[in-house]
Design a protein around this motif. Sequence first.
Motif, PDB file in Angstrom:
ATOM      1  N   UNK A 242      10.936  -1.055  11.287  1.00  0.00           N
ATOM      2  CA  UNK A 242      10.690  -0.568   9.932  1.00  0.00           C
ATOM      3  C   UNK A 242      11.690  -1.173   8.955  1.00  0.00           C
ATOM      4  N   UNK A 243      11.361  -1.102   7.681  1.00  0.00           N
ATOM      5  CA  UNK A 243      12.250  -1.500   6.598  1.00  0.00           C
ATOM      6  C   UNK A 243      11.616  -1.038   5.293  1.00  0.00           C
ATOM      7  N   UNK A 244      12.367  -1.128   4.203  1.00  0.00           N
ATOM      8  CA  UNK A 244      11.859  -0.690   2.902  1.00  0.00           C
ATOM      9  C   UNK A 244      12.041  -1.779   1.844  1.00  0.00           C
ATOM     10  N   UNK A 245      11.396  -2.932   2.003  1.00  0.00           N
ATOM     11  CA  UNK A 245      11.583  -4.032   1.048  1.00  0.00           C
ATOM     12  C   UNK A 245      10.835  -3.863  -0.268  1.00  0.00           C
ATOM     13  N   UNK A 246       9.928  -2.869  -0.360  1.00  0.00           N
ATOM     14  CA  UNK A 246       9.194  -2.597  -1.599  1.00  0.00           C
ATOM     15  C   UNK A 246       8.433  -3.832  -2.088  1.00  0.00           C
ATOM     16  N   UNK A 247       7.629  -4.401  -1.208  1.00  0.00           N
ATOM     17  CA  UNK A 247       6.847  -5.593  -1.546  1.00  0.00           C
ATOM     18  C   UNK A 247       5.594  -5.177  -2.326  1.00  0.00           C
ATOM     19  N   UNK A 248       5.357  -5.716  -3.510  1.00  0.00           N
ATOM     20  CA  UNK A 248       4.141  -5.371  -4.259  1.00  0.00           C
ATOM     21  C   UNK A 248       2.886  -5.799  -3.494  1.00  0.00           C
ATOM     22  N   UNK A 249       1.863  -4.968  -3.559  1.00  0.00           N
ATOM     23  CA  UNK A 249       0.621  -5.286  -2.848  1.00  0.00           C
ATOM     24  C   UNK A 249       0.034  -6.620  -3.294  1.00  0.00           C
ATOM     25  N   UNK A 250       0.173  -6.931  -4.582  1.00  0.00           N
ATOM     26  CA  UNK A 250      -0.450  -8.159  -5.093  1.00  0.00           C
ATOM     27  C   UNK A 250       0.222  -9.421  -4.556  1.00  0.00           C
ATOM     28  N   UNK A 251       1.405  -9.308  -3.956  1.00  0.00           N
ATOM     29  CA  UNK A 251       2.069 -10.477  -3.375  1.00  0.00           C
ATOM     30  C   UNK A 251       1.616 -10.751  -1.945  1.00  0.00           C
ATOM     31  N   UNK A 252       0.828  -9.856  -1.381  1.00  0.00           N
ATOM     32  CA  UNK A 252       0.417  -9.995   0.008  1.00  0.00           C
ATOM     33  C   UNK A 252      -0.831 -10.870   0.105  1.00  0.00           C
ATOM     34  N   UNK A 253      -0.753 -11.881   0.940  1.00  0.00           N
ATOM     35  CA  UNK A 253      -1.895 -12.743   1.239  1.00  0.00           C
ATOM     36  C   UNK A 253      -2.577 -12.165   2.482  1.00  0.00           C
ATOM     37  N   UNK A 254      -3.770 -11.652   2.325  1.00  0.00           N
ATOM     38  CA  UNK A 254      -4.470 -10.989   3.438  1.00  0.00           C
ATOM     39  C   UNK A 254      -5.025 -12.067   4.363  1.00  0.00           C
ATOM     40  N   UNK A 255      -4.229 -12.446   5.353  1.00  0.00           N
ATOM     41  CA  UNK A 255      -4.620 -13.506   6.279  1.00  0.00           C
ATOM     42  C   UNK A 255      -5.312 -12.957   7.522  1.00  0.00           C
ATOM     43  N   UNK A 256      -5.088 -11.710   7.814  1.00  0.00           N
ATOM     44  CA  UNK A 256      -5.751 -11.050   8.946  1.00  0.00           C
ATOM     45  C   UNK A 256      -6.133  -9.649   8.503  1.00  0.00           C
ATOM     46  N   UNK A 257      -7.266  -9.155   9.022  1.00  0.00           N
ATOM     47  CA  UNK A 257      -7.752  -7.864   8.582  1.00  0.00           C
ATOM     48  C   UNK A 257      -8.479  -7.975   7.255  1.00  0.00           C
ATOM     49  N   UNK A 258      -8.866  -6.806   6.736  1.00  0.00           N
ATOM     50  CA  UNK A 258      -9.645  -6.780   5.493  1.00  0.00           C
ATOM     51  C   UNK A 258      -8.805  -6.508   4.255  1.00  0.00           C
ATOM     52  N   UNK A 259      -7.687  -5.801   4.435  1.00  0.00           N
ATOM     53  CA  UNK A 259      -6.871  -5.433   3.278  1.00  0.00           C
ATOM     54  C   UNK A 259      -5.534  -4.892   3.756  1.00  0.00           C
ATOM     55  N   UNK A 260      -4.558  -4.859   2.832  1.00  0.00           N
ATOM     56  CA  UNK A 260      -3.274  -4.187   3.044  1.00  0.00           C
ATOM     57  C   UNK A 260      -3.075  -3.241   1.871  1.00  0.00           C
ATOM     58  N   UNK A 261      -2.612  -2.032   2.176  1.00  0.00           N
ATOM     59  CA  UNK A 261      -2.421  -1.054   1.108  1.00  0.00           C
ATOM     60  C   UNK A 261      -1.359  -0.042   1.513  1.00  0.00           C
ATOM     61  N   UNK A 262      -0.626   0.438   0.496  1.00  0.00           N
ATOM     62  CA  UNK A 262       0.369   1.479   0.748  1.00  0.00           C
ATOM     63  C   UNK A 262      -0.288   2.857   0.729  1.00  0.00           C
ATOM     64  N   UNK A 263       0.138   3.705   1.647  1.00  0.00           N
ATOM     65  CA  UNK A 263      -0.367   5.070   1.726  1.00  0.00           C
ATOM     66  C   UNK A 263       0.796   6.035   1.922  1.00  0.00           C
ATOM     67  N   UNK A 264       0.759   7.149   1.173  1.00  0.00           N
ATOM     68  CA  UNK A 264       1.779   8.186   1.298  1.00  0.00           C
ATOM     69  C   UNK A 264       1.511   9.031   2.542  1.00  0.00           C
ATOM     70  N   UNK A 265       2.539   9.666   3.076  1.00  0.00           N
ATOM     71  CA  UNK A 265       2.343  10.503   4.270  1.00  0.00           C
ATOM     72  C   UNK A 265       1.249  11.559   4.098  1.00  0.00           C
TER      73      UNK A 265
END
Length: 295
Positions: A242-265
């Motif tokens: 784990x880590x907490x780099x706070x990467x914005x979603x828009x900087x993620x290149x979705x190379x595998x899977x359909x999407x990446x998204x942050x979700x709260x507990x």
Amino acid sequence: MPHKAPGSGREGSIVLLVAADGSILLQQRDDDVPPAGIGRWTPPGGGREPGESPLDTARREFEEETGIRLQRLRYIETVTPEQVPDLLPCRLHLFVADDPVPRSAIQVREGLDFQYHHPSHFHTLPMNPGTKQLLARFLASDAYRGTVGMLQPYRAGVGIILLDRWGRALLQLRDADLPPERFPGQWSIPGGLIEPDEPPDAAAFREFEEETGLLLQTLQLFRVYRAAELPGSLTHIYHIYYDDPDIPEEQIDVREGQAFRYWAPNQLPTLSVAGPAAAVLRDFFASVHYRRLFH
């Protein structure tokens, strides 16, 4: 006039059927297409017919040529001659499968023969240049490595829980065409299999970069799970970082899977989350590792 293979200049699909030892099923062709001509080896497949989806083409062509109807076909990518020089079709859809199909079950309905060939022997086989380049591209892909890895009797994996400034976890929406036991269309923790002789932390950095295009700077170990602790786990041992780099979603290149998204507990119960991932996330959000960061 130059010879052309069936489907040349057309759109088509091929099937890369992978065995546990990394061998790939190839078809020995009986049509004469230089430079290798009659007897050259190539992945099975063919041209797309009107009204067919690329997946329909792959499944139909494989069944017509071998008598086998595959159940575990997955889309990899679509390539053109600009990406793969000397490619005959103008547009070719690649599918991978890991159905357990012994050579003895295959009927030779088209071509001269079908055989599983290990990549270490490809250089001894007559192949046309486009086929060689296409197979080299596939062998270098995570799709090939991951397929072989999932067929091994013992599997070790890594998962990476990344957090943003609000304490939300970055999850990956898995591909919808995965085999049923691999949680298709569900949210999960990014990660993958550890390669032979690869340290778990190196695997975690590598997998995240392959899936998102981003190279992490730091990771911390949360816990190592055994399969007995995670019902439905795809691995026998599972290293969670784990880590907490706070990467914005828009900087993620979705190379595998359909999407990446942050979700709260508190949002996780509303999601379709893969069973093992849900258990790991519950443990992590209740842990001192998480409280130290956000409480």
